[in-house]
Motif scaffolding. Structure first.
Motif, short mmCIF file in Angstrom:
data_model
loop_
_atom_site.label_atom_id
_atom_site.label_comp_id
_atom_site.label_asym_id
_atom_site.label_seq_id
_atom_site.Cartn_x
_atom_site.Cartn_y
_atom_site.Cartn_z
N TYR A 51 2.58 33.88 -21.42
CA TYR A 51 1.43 34.31 -20.60
C TYR A 51 1.40 33.54 -19.28
O TYR A 51 1.19 34.13 -18.22
CB TYR A 51 0.14 34.10 -21.38
CG TYR A 51 -1.09 34.66 -20.73
CD1 TYR A 51 -1.34 36.03 -20.76
CD2 TYR A 51 -2.00 33.83 -20.10
CE1 TYR A 51 -2.47 36.56 -20.16
CE2 TYR A 51 -3.14 34.36 -19.50
CZ TYR A 51 -3.37 35.71 -19.55
OH TYR A 51 -4.49 36.24 -18.95
N VAL A 52 1.64 32.24 -19.35
CA VAL A 52 1.67 31.41 -18.14
C VAL A 52 2.77 31.91 -17.20
O VAL A 52 2.55 32.08 -15.99
CB VAL A 52 1.87 29.92 -18.48
CG1 VAL A 52 2.22 29.10 -17.24
CG2 VAL A 52 0.62 29.36 -19.16
N HIS A 53 3.94 32.16 -17.75
CA HIS A 53 5.05 32.65 -16.92
C HIS A 53 4.73 34.02 -16.32
O HIS A 53 5.09 34.29 -15.18
CB HIS A 53 6.35 32.70 -17.72
CG HIS A 53 6.95 31.34 -17.94
ND1 HIS A 53 7.54 30.60 -16.95
CD2 HIS A 53 7.00 30.57 -19.06
CE1 HIS A 53 7.97 29.46 -17.44
NE2 HIS A 53 7.64 29.41 -18.73
N SER A 54 4.03 34.86 -17.06
CA SER A 54 3.68 36.18 -16.51
C SER A 54 2.71 36.04 -15.33
O SER A 54 2.81 36.78 -14.36
CB SER A 54 3.10 37.10 -17.58
OG SER A 54 1.82 36.67 -17.98
N MET A 55 1.81 35.08 -15.41
CA MET A 55 0.89 34.85 -14.30
C MET A 55 1.64 34.35 -13.07
O MET A 55 1.37 34.76 -11.94
CB MET A 55 -0.20 33.86 -14.70
CG MET A 55 -1.13 34.41 -15.76
SD MET A 55 -2.49 33.31 -16.08
CE MET A 55 -3.42 33.55 -14.58
N ARG A 56 2.59 33.45 -13.31
CA ARG A 56 3.41 32.94 -12.20
C ARG A 56 4.23 34.07 -11.58
O ARG A 56 4.34 34.17 -10.35
CB ARG A 56 4.33 31.83 -12.69
CG ARG A 56 3.59 30.56 -13.05
CD ARG A 56 4.52 29.54 -13.63
NE ARG A 56 3.83 28.29 -13.90
CZ ARG A 56 4.42 27.22 -14.42
NH1 ARG A 56 5.70 27.25 -14.72
NH2 ARG A 56 3.71 26.13 -14.64
#
Length: 108
Positions: A51-56
């Protein structure tokens, strides 16, 4: 009133550019790390790391539209400290290199 999932999601949105550590996040939110991971996966359909990587990725792709932004600058602004790590996540999400992806944006 905000439920636990909403609190977790708000925390991630506020800190996604940082190195989020589940244990530290759980302590700050006064919940157990195991519960945090389980709840987030169940509600979001993915784990916190992805999820964090998708936001980035969302931030980087948005920035790619402006030709004056270099990919490297966008990568570091989004919170990646290692370009190779970013590159492998980008290809996992989009199936092409960042440069190839950017070229398709400019063709549209």
């Amino acid at each position: 009133m905000e439920n636990d999932f909403e609190r977790i999601e708000r925390y991630i949105r506020a800190h996604y550019k940082e190195n989020i550590i589940i244990k530290s996040m759980a302590q700050e939110l006064y919940i157990s790390p195991a519960y945090l991971g389980l709840l987030f996966s169940r509600e979001a359909g993915t784990n916190v790391k992805t999820y964090v990587h998708s936001m980035r990725m969302e931030q980087i792709v948005t920035g790619m539209v402006d030709e004056s932004n270099t990919i490297k600058d966008l990568v570091y602004e989004a919170g990646y400290n290692n370009y190779n790590n970013f590159f492998s996540w980008f290809e996992r999400f989009f199936g092409v290199s960042p440069e190839q992806f950017r070229k398709t944006l400019w063709l549209i």
